[in-house]
Scaffold this active site. Structure first.
Site, PDB file in Angstrom:
ATOM      1  N   HIS A   1     -42.130 -46.016 -83.833  1.00 51.66           N
ATOM      2  CA  HIS A   1     -42.350 -47.454 -83.609  1.00 51.66           C
ATOM      3  C   HIS A   1     -43.774 -47.912 -83.925  1.00 51.66           C
ATOM      4  O   HIS A   1     -44.000 -49.122 -84.076  1.00 51.66           O
ATOM      5  CB  HIS A   1     -42.043 -47.830 -82.155  1.00 51.66           C
ATOM      6  CG  HIS A   1     -40.606 -47.670 -81.767  1.00 51.66           C
ATOM      7  ND1 HIS A   1     -39.584 -48.286 -82.436  1.00 51.66           N
ATOM      8  CD2 HIS A   1     -40.020 -46.947 -80.769  1.00 51.66           C
ATOM      9  CE1 HIS A   1     -38.424 -47.964 -81.861  1.00 51.66           C
ATOM     10  NE2 HIS A   1     -38.665 -47.148 -80.859  1.00 51.66           N
TER      11      HIS A   1
ATOM     12  N   ASP B   1     -32.486 -41.851 -84.076  1.00 50.17           N
ATOM     13  CA  ASP B   1     -32.859 -42.294 -82.731  1.00 50.17           C
ATOM     14  C   ASP B   1     -31.979 -43.500 -82.346  1.00 50.17           C
ATOM     15  O   ASP B   1     -31.481 -44.209 -83.212  1.00 50.17           O
ATOM     16  CB  ASP B   1     -34.335 -42.714 -82.774  1.00 50.17           C
ATOM     17  CG  ASP B   1     -34.988 -42.902 -81.423  1.00 50.17           C
ATOM     18  OD1 ASP B   1     -35.726 -41.992 -81.001  1.00 50.17           O
ATOM     19  OD2 ASP B   1     -34.781 -43.970 -80.814  1.00 50.17           O
TER      20      ASP B   1
ATOM     21  N   HIS C   1     -33.010 -46.177 -81.113  1.00 49.94           N
ATOM     22  CA  HIS C   1     -33.775 -47.391 -81.439  1.00 49.94           C
ATOM     23  C   HIS C   1     -34.043 -47.464 -82.937  1.00 49.94           C
ATOM     24  O   HIS C   1     -34.201 -46.438 -83.604  1.00 49.94           O
ATOM     25  CB  HIS C   1     -35.112 -47.386 -80.688  1.00 49.94           C
ATOM     26  CG  HIS C   1     -34.980 -47.295 -79.197  1.00 49.94           C
ATOM     27  ND1 HIS C   1     -35.062 -46.094 -78.517  1.00 49.94           N
ATOM     28  CD2 HIS C   1     -34.762 -48.253 -78.261  1.00 49.94           C
ATOM     29  CE1 HIS C   1     -34.903 -46.319 -77.212  1.00 49.94           C
ATOM     30  NE2 HIS C   1     -34.716 -47.621 -77.035  1.00 49.94           N
TER      31      HIS C   1
ATOM     32  N   ASP D   1     -32.035 -40.122 -77.718  1.00 50.02           N
ATOM     33  CA  ASP D   1     -31.725 -41.146 -76.718  1.00 50.02           C
ATOM     34  C   ASP D   1     -30.400 -41.858 -77.018  1.00 50.02           C
ATOM     35  O   ASP D   1     -30.030 -42.807 -76.326  1.00 50.02           O
ATOM     36  CB  ASP D   1     -32.869 -42.162 -76.580  1.00 50.02           C
ATOM     37  CG  ASP D   1     -33.554 -42.488 -77.890  1.00 50.02           C
ATOM     38  OD1 ASP D   1     -33.002 -42.142 -78.961  1.00 50.02           O
ATOM     39  OD2 ASP D   1     -34.633 -43.112 -77.851  1.00 50.02           O
TER      40      ASP D   1
HETATM   41 ZN   LIG Z   1     -35.700 -44.238 -79.141  1.00 50.37          ZN
END
Ligand SMILES: [Zn+2]
Length: 391
Positions: free
Chosen positions: A130, A166, A168, A255
């Site tokens: 990120h 991931d 995200h 995750d």
């Molecule tokens: Zn993540």
């Protein structure tokens, strides 16, 4: 005969510690390396020790002013800006040094592959996908994989595929190369309408100089192993076949697991294990066998991350651990000592079947609307037919 892969690790990487209550706790890395060692996955493997990346290396993808802010933050007052000092990205002691070491981990993995020393390298501390050019974001200070990809582009690589599994969106890596046709970024993640960071829609497909270089697969909450794998196979192999990367870089956040406290997909450890084996096969088929693997998110610290990433390390080393392997008591006793109330699983599996029906071009399952949306957004930019399941 040598091993097919290298493992980058040093306990100093545990210094990337955002504090006691923060979900990204370094114990997940320690428990993974300990589990991998206890199962024999690391027998005879020399762990490669990373150094802190230099400012010059980090500044490949970050502003010098941001580095200065990160370096000074532990000594500064409360208002340091750049996304620092927030609940997501708290300031911690030696934040610059610890973050630079994570960058060094992924850079060392990249150098190992670029030098021809190995075809595969894994460093589970990396994958801070990120982090943005001038600010910390989503627990991530420096974007280690963007630095590594940037370095590779200056050291003999012209086509690199980045694959982010991931839960995200891999927004920081996508942003770093959004208008660069040399890097194909593919991210599968939970629908951004329902989860941080709120980007990663199917219509984000790359900048004007690089149409089709970004691919986003936004999956609905509760998507499980079979639907996830169906979407993956309907999108990813065709694009890799067409793009012909020289190297596959993968961010392997876990995750996506149904027990993860921060997100709402429903994958299992068995699904994760299948993903790694699939990525390995795709690297062999489409990227000359070259595979750089990193960690990422994963907040079920005791029950999920150590098992999933042990499978990752084992897959990189061609030492695949059978799913029904019993968790060694030496490891569970260690976890009991630090978390006496934790209920641990019994094996390296969640007992889930990962058999899935390949997408056939018809609307048969809930995930198929996403498959069609993604293919229609990006396949024509690669000369592929979005409606033909053979493409
Ligand atoms: Zn993540």
């Amino acid at each position: 005969m040598g091993l097919p892969g290298s493992v980058v690790w040093d306990s100093a990487l545990l210094g990337y510690d955002l504090g006691g209550e923060h979900p990204l706790h370094p114990v997940r890395l320690e428990l993974t390396m300990r589990l991998a060692a206890t199962l024999g996955v690391l027998d005879g493997v020399e762990l490669l020790v990373p150094q802190e990346a230099t400012d010059e290396e980090i500044e490949r993808v970050h502003d010098a002013g941001y580095l200065a802010a990160v370096r000074e933050a532990p000594m500064a007052g409360w208002d340091v800006g750049h996304g620092l000092g927030t609940p997501d990205n708290p300031v911690f002691d030696n934040m610059h040094e610890a973050s630079a070491r994570v960058v060094g981990s992924s850079l060392l993995a990249a150098r190992q592959i670029a030098s021809g020393t190995t075809k595969r390298a894994v460093g589970i501390a990396g994958g801070l996908h990120h982090a943005m050019r001038d600010h910390a974001h989503g627990f991530c200070v420096y974007n280690d994989l963007a630095v590594a990809i940037s370095w590779l582009l200056d050291n003999g690589y012209e086509r690199i595929a980045y694959l982010d599994t991931d839960v995200h969106h891999g927004d920081g890596v996508q942003a770093a190369f959004y208008d660069d046709p040399r890097v194909l970024t593919i991210s599968l993640h939970q629908n951004p309408l329902t989860l941080f960071p709120g980007t990663g829609f199917a219509d984000e497909t790359g900048g004007p100089n690089a149409p089709g270089s970004a691919v986003n697969v936004p999956l609905p909450p509760n998507t499980g192993d079979r639907a996830w794998l169906r979407a993956f196979h309907a999108v990813v192999p065709s694009l890799l076949a067409e793009f012909q990367p020289q190297l596959l870089v993968s961010q392997c956040g876990v995750d996506t697991h149904h027990e993860d406290p921060l997100a709402s997909l429903s994958l299992s450890v068995d699904g994760h294990r299948t993903i790694y084996r699939t990525v390995r096969a795709l690297a062999e088929q489409y990227a000359g066998g070259n595979w750089l693997a990193a960690g990422g998110g994963g907040y079920a610290l005791l029950r999920v991350v150590p098992r999933s990433w042990t499978h990752l390390i084992a897959t990189v080393l061609d030492r695949d651990v059978p799913a029904d392997t019993t968790l060694p008591s030496e490891w569970t006793r260690f976890v009991d000592k630090i978390a006496p109330t934790a209920e641990l699983p019994l094996t390296m599996s969640d007992g889930k079947s990962v058999d899935f029906e390949p997408w056939d071009g018809e609307d048969g399952e809930r995930v198929d609307s996403v498959i069609k949306e993604v293919r229609r957004a990006v396949f024509p930019l690669h000369g592929l037919d979005p409606d033909d399941p053979r493409d």
